[in-house]
Design a protein around this motif. Structure first.
Motif, short mmCIF file in Angstrom:
data_model
loop_
_atom_site.label_atom_id
_atom_site.label_comp_id
_atom_site.label_asym_id
_atom_site.label_seq_id
_atom_site.Cartn_x
_atom_site.Cartn_y
_atom_site.Cartn_z
N UNK A 111 0.77 -1.18 -0.18
CA UNK A 111 0.03 0.02 0.13
C UNK A 111 0.90 1.20 -0.27
N UNK A 112 2.03 1.25 0.71
CA UNK A 112 2.75 2.41 0.82
C UNK A 112 3.50 2.64 -0.51
N UNK A 113 3.99 1.53 -1.11
CA UNK A 113 4.58 1.78 -2.22
C UNK A 113 3.99 2.24 -3.29
N UNK A 114 2.48 1.48 -3.34
CA UNK A 114 1.74 2.24 -4.22
C UNK A 114 1.15 3.76 -4.14
N UNK A 115 1.40 4.03 -3.16
CA UNK A 115 1.10 5.27 -2.83
C UNK A 115 2.31 6.28 -3.35
N UNK A 116 3.49 5.98 -3.28
CA UNK A 116 4.38 6.59 -4.00
C UNK A 116 3.81 6.80 -5.45
N UNK A 117 3.34 5.82 -6.03
CA UNK A 117 3.17 5.77 -7.73
C UNK A 117 1.74 6.65 -7.77
N UNK A 118 0.85 6.11 -7.11
CA UNK A 118 -0.44 6.73 -7.49
C UNK A 118 -1.03 8.20 -6.66
N UNK A 119 -0.41 8.44 -5.67
CA UNK A 119 -0.66 9.48 -4.91
C UNK A 119 0.48 10.44 -5.33
N UNK A 139 -6.88 -1.95 -5.21
CA UNK A 139 -8.07 -1.57 -5.85
C UNK A 139 -8.67 -0.33 -4.79
N UNK A 140 -8.65 -0.49 -3.47
CA UNK A 140 -9.17 0.78 -2.53
C UNK A 140 -8.47 1.86 -2.94
N UNK A 141 -7.07 1.79 -3.12
CA UNK A 141 -6.13 3.18 -3.35
C UNK A 141 -6.42 3.73 -4.66
N UNK A 142 -6.56 2.81 -5.66
CA UNK A 142 -6.81 3.32 -6.90
C UNK A 142 -8.24 3.94 -7.07
N UNK A 143 -9.18 3.64 -6.51
CA UNK A 143 -10.41 4.39 -6.20
C UNK A 143 -10.38 5.52 -5.45
#
Length: 553
Positions: free
Chosen positions: A274-282, A427-431
């Motif tokens: 989740x944290x790594x995806x935050x680097x990308x998506x957020x 999925x929740x982070x992308x939404x």
């Protein structure tokens, strides 16, 4: 200039070529028009290079890159992001490149520190002369500041800049030679690729830039209590020395220690992803080369990221393109997905879209027929690499780095928790990101950007068209054309020019010899008249040989 280049770099150039030959890679030099850079005796070693299994040659290439040092290790890592150039086995082999080397003697470490930030006894309360890790560009030591903070110091190897710059000069020259002699090298744009690689590598040698990257990520996550990013100590940081906070933690891959401490592996795998995806998506600013060594578990509710030398950057537009691509694939809308690939720049006008469409449909069906939780990301990536090589698709570096990073994170997650489901976390982070971007303020910002980039330039069309018509009316319109021939056509033209030259020389000798034979000479000159007969005879023989050779070809 050419001779000076040859003399200045001859030893290193021979070392590079020799290393490739020893590893059975002469065919690569031949493929890119560099066979002429080898000595004749060395060229004999090329026989049989094509026979070896592809996976074996791929591993040989990896070994050659390691043997040639940091410039080539980094080049190999960059080539692993170019699936249009190399088949999948080569991409996979080059992705595993590591540059672990013997540590520097402490005397050289001390000299570098004194030159950059001062003597360790004056700067640090304690300094450990034994490095925590050593690589071909630099090594890391642990220390404690006079003020009591525990830090790590990344120290660049003395003289590495000159060595890298020398290697880059050789690579640039070889790339230019390659483009002159190889159609494939021109298609790929190998000279421009090496120029871009040189720029990126020289930036990577700048530790101050890495410090700025670290500080940016630190600020991105400063309000997230689950994430720890090291603080940079700027007063002890230069382009060759980086000093930052020491973070005590367990490597994400050290499952035995995680279990010993009683931490929940499932919780850690979800948190890390989740944290790594935050680097990308957020934030659109992420580690381009994540691995278990630069992700540390502080406790089961807190994770740390270190080492931001290689960074991937996603602009707002790139994020939107990725969102459109994923959404169209999820819905099975192949045409929209292909249109997005064109927008990204992966498909161009030279791509055979009919054949590509069929193969792309197969890939999408393979993805859509598998339940999300059971997706084999490595298999998907392998299929994508084969597709990219088959159609020579120019994958943007950020996209290849992103896919590699996601597969690494997913692999670590599944190692921690075999039941790990990547999509459940994503999925929740992308939404959340999608909802955030649909807010009026963000939507306005996006459309404003589209206006300035795409719509506003259209205002100039009438004036540009008027200028074009005026130029044509005044007779000043010029059209420049550049015609490029294939290698085969160039060889034929050269052969034709050589034959014309040879025929003119033979004709000249025939006419000259005939004049010598026919003309009246003085007694003194007469005794040399036989030379005319010899010349006439030789010219006649050459003419017959030339005629027969022309018939055979």
């Amino acid at each position: 200039m050419g001779s000076w280049w040859s003399i200045r770099y001859i030893r290193r150039r021979q070392e590079i070529v020799g290393t490739f030959m020893r590893h059975g890679l002469g065919y690569l030099l031949q493929r890119f028009g560099l066979a002429g850079t080898m000595q004749l005796s060395t060229r004999q070693l090329m026989n049989g290079s094509y026979e070896a299994a592809e996976y074996l040659l791929a591993d040989n290439l990896r070994q050659a890159m390691v043997e040639l040092g940091p410039t080539f290790i980094k080049l190999g890592q960059m080539l692993s992001t170019r699936p249009d150039m190399l088949p999948p086995p080569y991409i996979e082999a080059l992705e595993t490149l590591q540059d672990k080397v013997e540590p520097l003697p402490y005397e050289l470490v001390l000299k570098q520190l004194i030159n950059e930030i001062g003597h360790p006894e004056l700067v640090f309360e304690e300094f450990d002369p034994q490095p925590l890790a050593a690589a071909s560009i630099g090594q890391v030591h642990r220390a404690r500041l006079k003020s009591g903070e525990e830090v790590i110091i990344k120290i660049q190897r003395p003289g590495i800049e000159k060595k890298v710059e020398s290697d880059l000069e050789i690579l640039k020259r070889l790339a230019r030679i390659s483009e002159k002699r190889s159609n494939e090298a021109r298609r790929i744009g190998i000279a421009a690729m090496i120029e871009e690689y040189s720029r990126l590598l020289l930036r990577e040698l700048d530790y101050a830039r890495e410090a700025r990257n670290t500080e940016r990520v630190y600020n991105n996550f400063k309000d997230d209590t689950r994430v720890v990013i090291p603080q940079v100590y700027w007063e002890y940081t230069t382009p060759r020395v980086l000093t930052q906070e020491f973070i005590a933690g367990v490597k994400l891959s050290d499952i035995e220690e995680i279990d010993r401490r009683g931490w929940s592996r499932r919780k850690i795998s979800r948190l890390g992803t989740e944290v790594f995806l935050s680097q990308i998506l957020l934030h659109g600013f992420f580690q381009a080369d994540p691995h278990p060594g630069n992700m540390l578990v502080v406790d089961e509710d807190k994770i740390a990221f270190i080492d931001f030398g290689e960074i991937g950057y996603l602009t707002e537009r790139r994020l939107i393109y990725l969102g459109e691509l994923l959404l169209s694939l999820n819905k099975g809308d192949i045409y929209k997905a292909m249109a997005t690939l064109q927008d990204i720049g992966i498909i161009d006008k030279l791509t055979d879209t009919d054949d590509f469409y069929e193969d792309f449909v197969d890939l999408v069906k393979n993805v859509s027929s598998t339940s999300i939780g059971n997706l084999d990301m490595r298999k998907i990536r392998k299929d994508y690499l084969e597709l990219a090589y088959r159609y020579q698709l120019r994958m943007p570096a950020y996209l290849t780095a992103l896919m590699k990073a996601l597969i690494t994170v997913e692999g670590v997650g599944k190692k921690l928790d075999p039941d790990f489901n990547f999509s459940e976390v994503a999925r929740p982070l992308a939404m959340k990101v999608y909802t955030e971007r649909m807010k009026p303020a963000n939507a306005y910002k996006y459309f404003q950007g589209k206006y300035y980039q795409d719509v506003r330039p259209l205002r100039k069309i009438p004036s540009h068209l008027n200028a074009l018509l005026n130029t044509a009316e005044e007779g000043r319109l010029t059209i420049n054309m550049k015609i490029e021939f294939t290698g085969k056509t160039n060889r034929k033209l050269t052969q034709l020019a050589s034959r014309v030259s040879a025929s003119l020389i033979i004709t000249g000798v025939l006419i000259g010899s005939a004049l010598i034979i026919q003309t009246n000479h003085s007694a003194e000159v007469e005794k040399y008249a036989y030379l005319g007969v010899i010349g006439f005879g030789m010219a006649l023989i050459l003419l017959v040989v030339f005629f027969l050779a022309s018939l055979r070809s």
